[in-house]
Design a protein around this motif. Structure first.
Motif, PDB file in Angstrom:
ATOM      1  N   LEU A 160       0.567  -1.053   0.068  1.00 18.56           N
ATOM      2  CA  LEU A 160       0.067  -0.307  -0.002  1.00 18.56           C
ATOM      3  C   LEU A 160       0.942   0.977   0.497  1.00 18.56           C
ATOM      4  CD1 LEU A 160      -2.691  -0.845   2.905  1.00 18.56           C
ATOM      5  CD2 LEU A 160      -2.568  -0.484  -0.390  1.00 18.56           C
ATOM      6  N   THR A 161       2.125   0.943   0.560  1.00 22.57           N
ATOM      7  CA  THR A 161       2.937   2.696   1.069  1.00 22.57           C
ATOM      8  C   THR A 161       3.710   2.226   0.275  1.00 22.57           C
ATOM      9  OG1 THR A 161       3.447   1.340   2.778  1.00 22.57           O
ATOM     10  CG2 THR A 161       1.301   2.209   3.429  1.00 22.57           C
ATOM     11  N   GLY A 162       4.475   1.277  -0.588  1.00 19.69           N
ATOM     12  CA  GLY A 162       5.604   1.055  -0.838  1.00 19.69           C
ATOM     13  C   GLY A 162       7.093   1.958  -0.530  1.00 19.69           C
ATOM     14  N   LEU A 163       7.842   3.103  -0.359  1.00 18.23           N
ATOM     15  CA  LEU A 163       8.597   3.021   0.676  1.00 18.23           C
ATOM     16  C   LEU A 163       8.294   4.423   0.971  1.00 18.23           C
ATOM     17  CD1 LEU A 163      11.582   2.667  -1.734  1.00 18.23           C
ATOM     18  CD2 LEU A 163      11.496   1.599   0.626  1.00 18.23           C
ATOM     19  N   ASN A 164       7.231   4.815   1.090  1.00 19.93           N
ATOM     20  CA  ASN A 164       7.243   6.171   2.368  1.00 19.93           C
ATOM     21  C   ASN A 164       6.067   5.402   3.400  1.00 19.93           C
ATOM     22  OD1 ASN A 164       6.421   8.826   1.551  1.00 19.93           O
ATOM     23  ND2 ASN A 164       4.280   8.896  -0.227  1.00 19.93           N
ATOM     24  N   GLN A 165       6.806   5.211   3.671  1.00 25.71           N
ATOM     25  CA  GLN A 165       7.081   4.960   5.496  1.00 25.71           C
ATOM     26  C   GLN A 165       7.722   5.611   6.492  1.00 25.71           C
ATOM     27  OE1 GLN A 165       8.571   1.163   5.545  1.00 25.71           O
ATOM     28  NE2 GLN A 165       7.311   0.259   3.634  1.00 25.71           N
ATOM     29  N   GLN A 166       7.652   6.039   7.461  1.00 25.39           N
ATOM     30  CA  GLN A 166       8.016   6.544   8.645  1.00 25.39           C
ATOM     31  C   GLN A 166       8.344   5.868  10.260  1.00 25.39           C
ATOM     32  OE1 GLN A 166       6.516   9.934   9.528  1.00 25.39           O
ATOM     33  NE2 GLN A 166       7.259  11.172   8.280  1.00 25.39           N
ATOM     34  N   VAL A 167       9.841   5.297  10.375  1.00 29.02           N
ATOM     35  CA  VAL A 167       9.418   3.999  11.724  1.00 29.02           C
ATOM     36  C   VAL A 167       9.649   4.901  12.554  1.00 29.02           C
ATOM     37  CG1 VAL A 167      10.238   1.978  12.669  1.00 29.02           C
ATOM     38  CG2 VAL A 167      10.009   2.523  10.515  1.00 29.02           C
ATOM     39  N   GLY A 168       9.491   5.196  14.461  1.00 28.94           N
ATOM     40  CA  GLY A 168       9.493   5.488  15.328  1.00 28.94           C
ATOM     41  C   GLY A 168       8.973   4.854  16.502  1.00 28.94           C
ATOM     42  N   ASN A 169       8.573   5.517  17.215  1.00 22.49           N
ATOM     43  CA  ASN A 169       7.957   4.891  18.973  1.00 22.49           C
ATOM     44  C   ASN A 169       6.295   4.971  19.431  1.00 22.49           C
ATOM     45  OD1 ASN A 169      10.359   2.619  19.239  1.00 22.49           O
ATOM     46  ND2 ASN A 169      11.414   4.150  20.337  1.00 22.49           N
ATOM     47  N   TYR A 170       5.888   4.569  19.683  1.00 20.71           N
ATOM     48  CA  TYR A 170       4.914   5.358  20.802  1.00 20.71           C
ATOM     49  C   TYR A 170       5.047   5.809  21.318  1.00 20.71           C
ATOM     50  CZ  TYR A 170       1.619   2.387  17.959  1.00 20.71           C
ATOM     51  OH  TYR A 170       1.107   1.337  16.463  1.00 20.71           O
ATOM     52  N   LEU A 197      24.475  -9.220   6.711  1.00 18.89           N
ATOM     53  CA  LEU A 197      23.997  -9.960   7.846  1.00 18.89           C
ATOM     54  C   LEU A 197      22.207 -10.120   7.300  1.00 18.89           C
ATOM     55  CD1 LEU A 197      24.568 -10.861  10.879  1.00 18.89           C
ATOM     56  CD2 LEU A 197      24.555  -9.286  11.706  1.00 18.89           C
ATOM     57  N   PHE A 198      21.956  -8.752   7.874  1.00 19.38           N
ATOM     58  CA  PHE A 198      20.486  -8.678   7.442  1.00 19.38           C
ATOM     59  C   PHE A 198      19.880  -9.061   6.640  1.00 19.38           C
ATOM     60  CE2 PHE A 198      20.962  -5.139  10.326  1.00 19.38           C
ATOM     61  CZ  PHE A 198      20.872  -5.424  11.414  1.00 19.38           C
ATOM     62  N   LEU A 199      20.378  -9.317   5.682  1.00 14.47           N
ATOM     63  CA  LEU A 199      19.403  -9.953   4.340  1.00 14.47           C
ATOM     64  C   LEU A 199      19.890 -11.382   4.377  1.00 14.47           C
ATOM     65  CD1 LEU A 199      19.185 -10.328   1.295  1.00 14.47           C
ATOM     66  CD2 LEU A 199      21.720 -10.618   0.775  1.00 14.47           C
ATOM     67  N   PHE A 200      20.568 -12.299   5.256  1.00 10.41           N
ATOM     68  CA  PHE A 200      19.933 -13.616   5.909  1.00 10.41           C
ATOM     69  C   PHE A 200      19.506 -13.565   6.776  1.00 10.41           C
ATOM     70  CE2 PHE A 200      24.674 -13.896   4.221  1.00 10.41           C
ATOM     71  CZ  PHE A 200      24.189 -14.892   2.559  1.00 10.41           C
ATOM     72  N   ILE A 201      19.152 -12.658   7.191  1.00 10.07           N
ATOM     73  CA  ILE A 201      18.399 -12.550   8.771  1.00 10.07           C
ATOM     74  C   ILE A 201      16.557 -12.744   8.202  1.00 10.07           C
ATOM     75  CG2 ILE A 201      16.980 -11.350  10.717  1.00 10.07           C
ATOM     76  CD1 ILE A 201      20.201 -11.541  11.659  1.00 10.07           C
ATOM     77  N   SER A 202      16.799 -11.570   7.573  1.00  4.79           N
ATOM     78  CA  SER A 202      15.977 -11.195   6.833  1.00  4.79           C
ATOM     79  C   SER A 202      15.116 -12.252   5.764  1.00  4.79           C
ATOM     80  CB  SER A 202      15.813  -9.734   5.755  1.00  4.79           C
ATOM     81  OG  SER A 202      16.325  -9.068   6.538  1.00  4.79           O
ATOM     82  N   VAL A 203      15.769 -13.447   4.867  1.00  4.48           N
ATOM     83  CA  VAL A 203      15.221 -14.282   4.315  1.00  4.48           C
ATOM     84  C   VAL A 203      14.895 -15.278   5.445  1.00  4.48           C
ATOM     85  CG1 VAL A 203      16.463 -16.124   2.433  1.00  4.48           C
ATOM     86  CG2 VAL A 203      16.697 -13.258   1.809  1.00  4.48           C
ATOM     87  N   LEU A 204      15.147 -15.300   6.125  1.00  2.00           N
ATOM     88  CA  LEU A 204      15.190 -16.733   7.242  1.00  2.00           C
ATOM     89  C   LEU A 204      14.013 -16.759   7.691  1.00  2.00           C
ATOM     90  CD1 LEU A 204      18.821 -17.963   8.497  1.00  2.00           C
ATOM     91  CD2 LEU A 204      17.363 -18.348   7.198  1.00  2.00           C
ATOM     92  N   PRO A 242      10.671 -15.908   0.023  1.00  2.00           N
ATOM     93  CA  PRO A 242      11.162 -14.486   0.216  1.00  2.00           C
ATOM     94  C   PRO A 242      10.565 -13.726  -0.961  1.00  2.00           C
ATOM     95  CG  PRO A 242      13.108 -15.764   0.890  1.00  2.00           C
ATOM     96  CD  PRO A 242      12.262 -16.467   0.044  1.00  2.00           C
ATOM     97  N   MET A 243       9.826 -12.702  -0.482  1.00  2.00           N
ATOM     98  CA  MET A 243       9.657 -11.295  -1.998  1.00  2.00           C
ATOM     99  C   MET A 243      10.673 -10.501  -1.103  1.00  2.00           C
ATOM    100  SD  MET A 243       5.479 -10.798  -0.510  1.00  2.00           S
ATOM    101  CE  MET A 243       5.487  -9.423  -2.033  1.00  2.00           C
ATOM    102  N   PHE A 244      11.232  -9.970  -2.626  1.00  2.00           N
ATOM    103  CA  PHE A 244      12.322  -9.374  -3.020  1.00  2.00           C
ATOM    104  C   PHE A 244      11.968  -7.941  -1.886  1.00  2.00           C
ATOM    105  CE2 PHE A 244      14.387  -6.123  -5.178  1.00  2.00           C
ATOM    106  CZ  PHE A 244      15.419  -6.306  -4.548  1.00  2.00           C
ATOM    107  N   LYS A 245      11.025  -7.162  -2.066  1.00  2.00           N
ATOM    108  CA  LYS A 245      10.560  -6.109  -1.305  1.00  2.00           C
ATOM    109  C   LYS A 245      10.504  -5.795  -0.652  1.00  2.00           C
ATOM    110  CE  LYS A 245       7.017  -2.369  -2.905  1.00  2.00           C
ATOM    111  NZ  LYS A 245       5.591  -2.148  -3.004  1.00  2.00           N
ATOM    112  N   ASN A 246      10.007  -7.252   0.191  1.00  2.00           N
ATOM    113  CA  ASN A 246      10.161  -7.102   1.647  1.00  2.00           C
ATOM    114  C   ASN A 246      11.427  -7.148   2.276  1.00  2.00           C
ATOM    115  OD1 ASN A 246       7.572  -6.673   2.473  1.00  2.00           O
ATOM    116  ND2 ASN A 246       7.196  -9.150   2.193  1.00  2.00           N
ATOM    117  N   VAL A 247      12.352  -8.267   2.034  1.00  2.00           N
ATOM    118  CA  VAL A 247      14.109  -8.030   1.948  1.00  2.00           C
ATOM    119  C   VAL A 247      14.449  -7.325   2.038  1.00  2.00           C
ATOM    120  CG1 VAL A 247      15.790  -9.561   1.731  1.00  2.00           C
ATOM    121  CG2 VAL A 247      13.765 -11.020   1.574  1.00  2.00           C
ATOM    122  N   ALA A 248      14.599  -6.515   0.714  1.00  2.00           N
ATOM    123  CA  ALA A 248      14.729  -4.887   0.988  1.00  2.00           C
ATOM    124  C   ALA A 248      15.139  -3.969   1.063  1.00  2.00           C
ATOM    125  CB  ALA A 248      14.601  -4.863  -1.294  1.00  2.00           C
TER     126      ALA A 248
END
Lengths: 700, 42
Positions: A25-35, A351-358, A494-500
């Motif tokens: 729905l959002t593509g790369l248009n995301q912001q990550v923060g904390n509540y 490292l994160f590539l492998f963890i994401s794929v797993l 694994p979906m390429f987009k999610n892993v990427a």
């Protein structure tokens, strides 16, 4: 033209592909923060639904129901209960998964009772044919009083339909799909009469949850004559859940069919191998070997390139910018300091590539199941594997991930031992030290020795976490019961987009999170290394010249002056004062400064050394960080500083020491006490000091 | 008299110290009230 923005809340059980729908729905248009006020991750995305309609999409933490048993879950409930919250949604999108629809619908029916316009997304629709599943969508829509979007985020099917449903959210029914109050009509009628202006189900949730909500206080309800004791309320809650499942069963009996004869599934066969009591561990160990070999082998080319680039950049700045103190700061402080962090991007990304794929493939859940048998013996739960594995990225989210462990004793032990697992901040320290002391050779022509050493350090961290858990389990006198339920999602490519997205986000937060601290520290360290308090610093050139003339010292004048200045600078004075404590470990005062400054964040160690050696060197040959460290010799003995004994001592120190102020802060937050982080600090750092001391004294 | 480069360096140094101070010793927002059950933490 009237442009409007719809507020959408994405809700669902864990492992239903909620994040994939969010990404679509959002593509790369995301912001990550904390509540605000709490450290639960908050993901907000922005989507253009049509030419005139936009949406802000809030990806809420995964929850199984509106009966909160953990902090993550309480975030969802609190938002949906509070209409005054700025994030309160116009429409709730409940994401379910086609293979686990029955369990997923419990949450859906609860949200419908809150009378919020709700869309049901049935995700992973591409698995219907291989699983022999058929759905009667019109029937389900009628019974569940909603609109259904059949989606496959993997195959990008149904997203446009979902967007259309969100645009038309005002047409959705807000009527609940069952009458939950029939479990005790008398009690609910009294409740309705006492609070005529409040939504009945909301009142019920306030009474039965452990969370206080804005504008609604449990005490007001508990003061009423019809209030029930806690045990009765729990029984009523169970009755409510049973009633909901009865409704869901009746609905799915007609609307959801599975024809086993047409199913072509290999999941069970694969599960038998991957969770086998011998092969399961062999495969897991093999995968770990592959990961650590690759981290060293594949990333060496881009790392060398980055290292060279920063060295060139530093000397370019020195020769081309106008001479002066600012140029010195840029070429000797900022550029080497930043180089010390950017060089590790390739290794972190791998490292994160492998963890994401797993994680994406569904294999990680099998690892959790596999490890539960081992974990139990050490006082941990199978769920502790998630924080321990997440700890390979960073201990902070990993400690937060322990929130889904219901048992307080197991949760506390998990929080206390998680910092032993090798986080990505240790990777730069390990990588540079291993490359200095371990030869780049192959064992049996197959395994790279540096990769094997790295893997040993990871296993050492994990082993220490398990061992500490065992000790803590024996020491801590907290009575508790525990159970273990793990979800086994289907296997997926694994979906390429999610892993990427995951790799980019995690690498970005590593670089920018630590990068800002390193940049600031580089400036301060450079200043402290380039300025001194008394005459000895300012007269360095004359003093060295005199000593050279008297032949009390020998060597290149420029190098001797730089080294003398550094020793008599502020940083030299601070470093020398802590040297007696660290000398038994094989460290000189420069390493001591790096160890102390890396208490802010472990990866600062390399950046600090890069800055110190850059300030203290005038040689044109040793321009890269690694070369400078390799060329560093003891001023008296003339021996290399980074030899096997010092290298192993440092590796062990960083493997065990609590070198992270943020981890201490999060432990305090999660345990609500300074007692536990202080125990963590004293035990981990004390143990690290002892082990490093023994290692150095044996190897020197 | 301080040179232009010196002024910039001292400013950067001030920013760096202030940033680290705020990062590690700055005031944090207060936690929300979790209620009697402590959000199920204990």
């Amino acid at each position: 033209m009237n442009r409007n923005t719809i507020k959408v809340a994405l809700i669902g059980n864990p492992n239903v592909g909620k994040t994939s729908v969010f990404n679509e729905l959002t593509g790369l248009n995301q912001q990550v923060g904390n509540y605000p006020g709490i450290t639960v991750e908050k993901k907000v995305g922005f989507a253009k639904l049509s030419e005139y309609t936009k949406a802000t999409i809030l990806d809420l933490p995964g929850t199984y129901s509106l009966n909160a048993s953990s902090m993550d879950e309480s975030v969802v409930i609190e938002l949906l209960m509070n209409k005054n919250d700025k994030d309160f949604p116009d429409v709730a999108v409940v994401v379910s998964e086609v293979e686990n629809l029955k369990r997923n619908l419990l949450l859906f029916t609860q949200i419908k009772d809150l009378e919020i316009p709700t869309i049901l997304v049935i995700n992973m629709a591409d698995r219907m044919i291989p699983k022999g599943i058929s759905l009667d969508i019109p029937f389900l829509e009628k019974e569940l009083k909603t609109k259904i979007a059949l989606v496959s985020s993997r195959k990008k099917i149904g997203i446009d339909n979902l967007k259309q449903l969100i645009i038309n959210y005002k047409e959705l029914s807000t009527e609940p799909c069952l009458n939950a109050s029939s479990i005790d009509p008398e009690y609910f009628n009294s409740l309705r009469r006492a609070f005529p202006n409040q939504l009945l189900y909301k009142l019920w949730l306030v009474i039965t949850q452990d969370v206080n909500f804005a504008n609604l206080h449990r005490k007001k309800i508990e003061e009423n004559s019809f209030a029930k004791p806690k045990a009765d309320l729990k029984r009523l809650q169970q009755k409510e859940t049973i009633k909901r499942y009865q409704f869901i069963n009746d609905t799915l009996k007609v609307g959801y069919k599975v024809d086993k004869t047409t199913a072509t599934d290999f999941r069970e066969r694969l599960d038998r191998v991957l969770t086998h009591k011998i092969f399961g561990y062999v495969i897991f160990f093999g995968i770990l070997m592959l990961i650590f070999q690759s981290i060293f082998d594949w990333s060496s080319i881009p790392m060398d390139f980055i290292d060279e680039t920063f060295a060139v950049l530093s000397s370019y700045a020195k020769t081309h910018l106008p001479a002066g103190i600012l140029t010195d700061l840029i070429s000797e402080g900022i550029i080497p300091g930043l180089g010390g962090i950017i060089i590790f991007i390739p290794q972190i990304a791998f490292l994160f590539l492998f963890i994401s794929v797993l994680e994406e493939s569904g294999y990680m859940s099998r690892v959790v199941f596999l490890m539960d048998k081992i974990m139990r013996k050490f006082g941990l739960s199978g769920k502790s594997v998630v924080p321990l594995i997440s700890g390979t990225a960073c201990a902070i989210p990993a400690i937060m991930a322990a929130r889904n462990i219901e048992n307080w004793k197991e949760r506390l032990i998990t929080i206390l031992v998680t910092p032993f697992t090798t986080c990505s901040a240790r990777l730069p320290v390990y990588a540079i030290l291993i490359s200095l002391i371990i030869p780049d050779k192959r064992v049996f022509g197959l395994f790279n020795m540096q990769g094997l050493t790295l893997m040993t350090l990871y296993l050492l961290g994990f082993g220490m976490a398990i061992f500490s858990a065992y000790i803590l389990n024996k020491i801590l006198k907290i009575k508790s019961h525990s159970y273990f339920v793990v979800e086994m999602p289907g296997y997926k490519i694994p979906m390429f987009k999610n892993v990427a997205i995951n790799v980019v986000e995690k690498t970005k937060s590593f670089v920018f999170g630590a990068g800002k601290i390193i940049l600031a520290l580089s400036v301060i360290l450079w200043f402290l290394g380039s300025h001194g308090p008394d005459k000895t610093f300012h007269d360095a050139e004359n003093i060295i010249e005199t000593q050279l003339q008297n032949k009390t010292i020998s060597g290149e004048k420029d190098d001797l002056v730089a080294s003398y200045k550094l020793e008599n600078s502020y940083i030299g004075i601070i470093g020398k004062s802590i040297e007696p404590v660290i000398r038994p470990l094989g460290y000189d005062w420069k390493i001591g400064i790096a160890v102390v400054s890396s208490f802010a964040a472990r990866e600062v160690f390399v950046g600090t050394l890069a800055t110190i050696y850059s300030v203290g060197s005038h040689s044109d040959e040793e321009t890269t960080i690694k070369n400078r460290m390799a060329a560093e010799v003891h001023p008296i003995t003339g021996k290399k500083i980074f030899n096997v004994a010092t290298g192993v001592s440092l590796l062990l120190f960083y493997a065990f020491a609590m070198q992270c102020i943020s981890t201490l802060a999060i432990t305090k937050k999660e345990t609500n006490s300074w007692k536990w982080p202080m125990i963590q600090l004293v035990f981990m750092s004390g143990f690290a000091y002892t082990v490093s001391l023994i290692a150095y004294q044996l190897l020197k | 008299m301080m040179s232009f480069q010196e002024i910039i360096v001292y400013l950067l140094l001030g920013f760096a110290v202030a940033f680290l101070w705020k990062k590690f010793f700055g005031k944090k927002k207060k936690d929300k009230d979790c209620g009697d059950g402590d959000c199920g933490c204990h």
